[in-house]
Design an enzyme around this catalytic site. Structure first.
Site, PDB file in Angstrom:
ATOM      1  N   LYS A 196     -23.853 -35.546 -94.202  1.00 55.48           N
ATOM      2  CA  LYS A 196     -23.130 -36.350 -93.209  1.00 55.48           C
ATOM      3  C   LYS A 196     -21.830 -36.880 -93.826  1.00 55.48           C
ATOM      4  O   LYS A 196     -21.760 -37.184 -95.015  1.00 55.48           O
ATOM      5  CB  LYS A 196     -23.997 -37.522 -92.743  1.00 55.48           C
ATOM      6  CG  LYS A 196     -25.241 -37.095 -91.951  1.00 55.48           C
ATOM      7  CD  LYS A 196     -24.885 -36.500 -90.610  1.00 55.48           C
ATOM      8  CE  LYS A 196     -26.110 -36.237 -89.754  1.00 55.48           C
ATOM      9  NZ  LYS A 196     -26.713 -37.449 -89.201  1.00 55.48           N
ATOM     10  N   GLN A 231     -38.678 -37.950 -97.955  1.00 55.20           N
ATOM     11  CA  GLN A 231     -38.026 -36.965 -97.107  1.00 55.20           C
ATOM     12  C   GLN A 231     -37.098 -36.151 -97.993  1.00 55.20           C
ATOM     13  O   GLN A 231     -36.807 -36.565 -99.112  1.00 55.20           O
ATOM     14  CB  GLN A 231     -37.236 -37.654 -95.995  1.00 55.20           C
ATOM     15  CG  GLN A 231     -36.121 -38.533 -96.494  1.00 55.20           C
ATOM     16  CD  GLN A 231     -36.155 -39.930 -95.918  1.00 55.20           C
ATOM     17  OE1 GLN A 231     -37.110 -40.333 -95.263  1.00 55.20           O
ATOM     18  NE2 GLN A 231     -35.101 -40.687 -96.160  1.00 55.20           N
ATOM     19  N   ASP A 242     -29.462 -33.933 -91.888  1.00 58.61           N
ATOM     20  CA  ASP A 242     -29.429 -33.814 -93.342  1.00 58.61           C
ATOM     21  C   ASP A 242     -30.768 -34.141 -93.987  1.00 58.61           C
ATOM     22  O   ASP A 242     -30.867 -34.235 -95.214  1.00 58.61           O
ATOM     23  CB  ASP A 242     -28.336 -34.723 -93.920  1.00 58.61           C
ATOM     24  CG  ASP A 242     -28.507 -36.191 -93.511  1.00 58.61           C
ATOM     25  OD1 ASP A 242     -29.201 -36.463 -92.510  1.00 58.61           O
ATOM     26  OD2 ASP A 242     -27.927 -37.065 -94.184  1.00 58.61           O
ATOM     27  N   ASP A 259     -39.289 -46.427 -97.636  1.00 57.49           N
ATOM     28  CA  ASP A 259     -38.495 -46.129 -96.457  1.00 57.49           C
ATOM     29  C   ASP A 259     -39.377 -45.536 -95.360  1.00 57.49           C
ATOM     30  O   ASP A 259     -40.091 -44.555 -95.572  1.00 57.49           O
ATOM     31  CB  ASP A 259     -37.391 -45.127 -96.848  1.00 57.49           C
ATOM     32  CG  ASP A 259     -36.402 -44.882 -95.737  1.00 57.49           C
ATOM     33  OD1 ASP A 259     -35.667 -45.818 -95.397  1.00 57.49           O
ATOM     34  OD2 ASP A 259     -36.372 -43.752 -95.214  1.00 57.49           O
ATOM     35  N   ASN A 260     -39.328 -46.170 -94.187  1.00 51.35           N
ATOM     36  CA  ASN A 260     -40.026 -45.639 -93.003  1.00 51.35           C
ATOM     37  C   ASN A 260     -41.481 -45.230 -93.264  1.00 51.35           C
ATOM     38  O   ASN A 260     -41.888 -44.099 -92.946  1.00 51.35           O
ATOM     39  CB  ASN A 260     -39.266 -44.443 -92.444  1.00 51.35           C
ATOM     40  CG  ASN A 260     -37.976 -44.838 -91.758  1.00 51.35           C
ATOM     41  OD1 ASN A 260     -37.881 -45.902 -91.164  1.00 51.35           O
ATOM     42  ND2 ASN A 260     -36.967 -44.003 -91.857  1.00 51.35           N
ATOM     43  N   GLU A 286     -40.733 -50.829 -95.274  1.00 52.35           N
ATOM     44  CA  GLU A 286     -39.595 -50.918 -94.354  1.00 52.35           C
ATOM     45  C   GLU A 286     -40.011 -50.220 -93.065  1.00 52.35           C
ATOM     46  O   GLU A 286     -39.720 -49.057 -92.833  1.00 52.35           O
ATOM     47  CB  GLU A 286     -38.358 -50.254 -94.976  1.00 52.35           C
ATOM     48  CG  GLU A 286     -37.078 -50.448 -94.163  1.00 52.35           C
ATOM     49  CD  GLU A 286     -36.598 -49.190 -93.457  1.00 52.35           C
ATOM     50  OE1 GLU A 286     -35.561 -49.261 -92.794  1.00 52.35           O
ATOM     51  OE2 GLU A 286     -37.267 -48.138 -93.565  1.00 52.35           O
ATOM     52  N   LYS A 293     -23.720 -46.402 -96.316  1.00 51.03           N
ATOM     53  CA  LYS A 293     -24.659 -45.287 -96.458  1.00 51.03           C
ATOM     54  C   LYS A 293     -23.933 -43.952 -96.630  1.00 51.03           C
ATOM     55  O   LYS A 293     -24.488 -43.010 -97.188  1.00 51.03           O
ATOM     56  CB  LYS A 293     -25.559 -45.206 -95.225  1.00 51.03           C
ATOM     57  CG  LYS A 293     -26.628 -46.271 -95.142  1.00 51.03           C
ATOM     58  CD  LYS A 293     -27.432 -46.129 -93.875  1.00 51.03           C
ATOM     59  CE  LYS A 293     -28.165 -44.800 -93.810  1.00 51.03           C
ATOM     60  NZ  LYS A 293     -29.045 -44.698 -92.619  1.00 51.03           N
ATOM     61  N   PHE A 294     -22.702 -43.881 -96.135  1.00 57.50           N
ATOM     62  CA  PHE A 294     -22.004 -42.598 -96.110  1.00 57.50           C
ATOM     63  C   PHE A 294     -20.705 -42.587 -96.909  1.00 57.50           C
ATOM     64  O   PHE A 294     -20.006 -41.581 -96.910  1.00 57.50           O
ATOM     65  CB  PHE A 294     -21.700 -42.205 -94.654  1.00 57.50           C
ATOM     66  CG  PHE A 294     -22.914 -42.197 -93.778  1.00 57.50           C
ATOM     67  CD1 PHE A 294     -23.841 -41.173 -93.865  1.00 57.50           C
ATOM     68  CD2 PHE A 294     -23.169 -43.237 -92.893  1.00 57.50           C
ATOM     69  CE1 PHE A 294     -24.985 -41.166 -93.061  1.00 57.50           C
ATOM     70  CE2 PHE A 294     -24.293 -43.237 -92.095  1.00 57.50           C
ATOM     71  CZ  PHE A 294     -25.210 -42.200 -92.175  1.00 57.50           C
TER      72      PHE A 294
END
Length: 697
Positions: free
Chosen positions: A254, A314, A349, A384-385, A413, A522-523
């Site tokens: 991204k 992930q 991504d 995360d998640n 989270e 984040k990007f």
């Protein structure tokens, strides 16, 4: 039912005892149960418990609660990390039965002839008690038994020595018909599991140099990020959380602001983990070497910071697992691997793992990865998640990691449905993100916090006013006062709280139409001029440091069970307190939710919750301003969001007052808990009411 007496509704109990309840070392843990018996004879209850070393601790006698409810209460205080067990025992207490009967009969005027059997029974009970009390009290017991048998003495003198044993025989009772309940578990963590202050920053932004026309962007490193550590520590934080520090995928990377096409200088999202350089057990080469990471952890520890690491299960499309284990992913009808989606959001991504295709293989690899980082000195993971992975997987993983190192902590989270958030807490997650961000009125916040207090045995909250993903509209439009307000609420309502870098600089620009930051870190790299902002007075860092200092200095704020709300007549204001039962330390807070207007309010305080009598006057010291006031049950407050949106009081001893006939009394709608006058059959204990009693059988 098994055993002589019914024992029901034991707490703490998670999912009917299926999972351990939570506590930390040194925490006072309430234990309660409902127990009762037939007739009028006295019943006693006790907590028997043992530590992770298998050694039984001194039993703790339980006290009766509200009259007529047959509810019994005690507290225990575990002193080591690990799995504890406890059970509740009920037993017949013949001394209390005898004491109750004989005192009533004497009061009714019965003489020695009428009491002959009672006196003989009392002597028998004391004979049995002589083996239950400490050796240095046995002669006293025997003398009392002899007095009961001495027919030459008048009745009052015969019974007086036995009645004087009430406190001793409460602490060391004669126990008959002992009935144990089922065993329950308690997982005890180190104190940081309950009380912590988190700060999140991207190490690649610290010391970074953005791209220019003449030069490409230059990432910050672990070495340059070390320069930020003293500033974080100076604000009083004790946990430094790093977003993923692994190689970032290049396929479908991204671009800035989550655009689908990345430019040559776009660094990508750290959550798109894995590339040719490695996967979850590797470090991004731009950040440095494993030695640099170890030096970073050591440097953080030197200033009082513990490093927390992101565990994001992930993969980027070019993660090594994709080619080595394609079975760990979901293949779509057209033969492609499915990327992550949360419709309408798409994450091209990222490939999510499929835990059902090869569960044993995935579990073994993830456990290896986690233990690798534990071996590198990481003892806290922000997950995360977790709600997008199987719950039984987390139950297994957390248990396996804690077998290897019981000090490891896991923060979930999981901004998702309540059942899942609570379920993750029940199966082992140490802490959880919460809905704090979206509770924007005093009524909403109070209701939510009361729900969390009721869930404290399995779900520990961690309040965050912002994250890299979340910039709530209150911060977008509320101005600097709202940043202060949300920091006060997060840090003083919950024993654990955190904030993402940039909060102290009042960063508030959102991507249009989204609850996210514009130019999201984040990007892209986002270096900040920390020193310049503080020198120019454009930093909230001193205020944050004050809040964290108050938290550290006041043990009342290290807990959640003790949160009490007080009434205030302005619905824009919230008033609450916390009191430490050991030290008496008490903090009282009044906070406005209005970042634009001055608000007045009048309190009606629950004085016993502050450790005070209803008529007391007392001194409060405002930790934010240094001002001191004399308060009582009802007080007027004025909060100006631009000067002081909150009072943060430490409560000091009552100011001396002369009693007068007009001193206020407790309002009829508020009552003080009373000791019952019956014990499952009319027998009242004669024992000190200010402490739980321990004994060793």
């Amino acid at each position: 039912m098994t055993g002589r007496f019914p024992i029901e509704d034991i707490t703490p109990s998670v999912a009917c005892g299926r999972y351990p309840a939570k506590a930390v070392v040194g925490e006072v843990v309430p234990v309660s149960a409902r127990a009762y018996r037939e007739g009028h004879d006295a019943l006693g209850c006790a907590v028997r418990w043992q530590g992770p070393d298998g050694r039984e601790r001194p039993a703790v006698r339980m006290r009766p609660g509200e009259p007529g409810q047959d509810r019994w209460h005690a507290t225990i205080r575990p002193d080591a990390v690990g799995r504890w067990t406890f059970t509740v025992e009920a037993f017949a207490d013949p001394y209390l039965t005898w004491q109750n009967a004989v005192t009533k009969k004497i009061a009714a005027g019965q003489g020695a002839e009428d009491l002959a059997n009672d006196l003989a029974e009392g002597a028998r009970v004391l004979d049995a008690a002589a083996t239950a009390v400490p050796r240095n009290e046995r002669d006293r017991i025997r003398a009392a038994a002899a007095a009961l048998r001495d027919e030459e003495l008048p009745v009052p003198r015969r019974v007086a020595p036995a009645l004087e044993l009430a406190e001793l025989l409460w602490e060391h009772p004669v126990r008959e018909l002992v009935t144990p309940a089922d065993e329950y578990a308690l997982w005890v963590d180190r104190p940081r599991a309950l009380f912590s202050a988190w700060y999140e920053f991207f190490p690649r932004s610290e010391g970074a140099i953005p791209a220019t026309v003449d030069a490409p962007a230059q990432s910050g490193t672990f070495v340059t990020a070390m320069e930020r550590l003293p500033g974080v520590a100076a604000m009083g934080f004790d946990v430094l959380y790093l977003p993923p520090i692994h190689p970032i995928g290049r396929v479908n990377r991204k671009g800035r602001n989550n655009t689908l096409v990345a430019g040559p200088d776009d660094v990508g999202s750290p959550w798109a983990i894995g590339a040719a350089e490695g996967g979850h057990d590797a470090l991004h080469p731009d950040l440095g070497t494993p030695e640099d990471f170890r030096d970073f952890i050591a440097a953080a520890a030197d200033v009082g910071l513990e490093v927390a690491m992101d565990l994001a299960l992930q993969c980027a499309p070019d993660h090594p697992w994709v080619t080595e284990h394609p079975e760990w992913f979901t293949t779509r009808a057209d033969g492609t691997i499915a990327y992550a989606e949360n419709p309408p959001k798409k994450y091209q991504d990222i490939y999510p793992l499929n835990f059902d295709n090869d569960p044993e293989g995935i579990r073994a690899e993830i456990l290896r990865v986690v233990l690798h980082w534990v071996g590198e000195g990481v003892k806290i993971f922000r997950v995360d998640n977790p709600h997008t992975k199987p719950v039984d997987f987390w139950y297994w993983l957390i248990a396996e990691v804690k077998k290897a190192d019981p000090d490891v902590l896991f923060l979930a989270e999981a901004f998702t449905r309540p059942a899942m958030m609570h379920g993750l807490g029940k199966i082992g997650f140490t802490q959880s993100y919460t809905y704090f961000t979206w509770r924007t009125t005093p009524a909403e916040m109070r209701e939510y916090c009361e729900e969390l207090v009721a869930s404290v045995d399995w779900m520990r909250p961690n309040f965050w006013p912002n994250t890299p993903d979340i910039l709530h509209e209150t911060l977008q439009h509320g101005g600097p006062p709202m940043f202060k307000i949300r920091a006060v609420l997060a840090s003083l309502l919950s024993p654990s709280w955190g904030m993402y870098a940039g909060y102290e600089l009042f960063e508030h620009e959102a991507r249009p139409g989204a609850e996210e930051y514009l130019d999201n870190e984040k990007f892209e790299l986002r270096p900040r001029d920390w020193a310049g902002a503080q020198a120019q007075g454009r930093s909230l860092a001193p205020f944050i440091a004050t809040l964290n200092r108050v938290r550290q200095e006041n043990p009342a704020l290290h807990q959640l069970r003790n949160l009490v709300f007080h009434e205030i007549d302005n619905p824009t204001l919230l008033c609450w307190s916390k009191r430490d039962p050991d030290t008496g330390n008490t903090v009282l807070v009044v906070c406005s939710f209005d970042s634009r207007s001055v608000q007045w309010g009048n309190t009606t305080l629950d004085m016993p919750a502050l450790g005070l009598d209803w008529h007391d006057r007392f001194t409060v010291h405002d930790e934010l301003t240094g001002a001191t006031y004399e308060w009582g049950q009802r007080n007027a407050v004025r909060l100006d969001p631009f000067l002081q949106p909150a009072h943060v009081f430490t409560v000091r001893r009552p100011a001396p007052v002369e009693p007068t006939p007009t001193s206020p009394t407790a309002p009829t709608e508020l009552t003080v808990e009373a000791v019952p006058d019956d014990l499952s059959g009319g027998t009242a204990p004669v024992a000190p009411a200010d402490k739980d009693v321990e004994w060793t059988s």
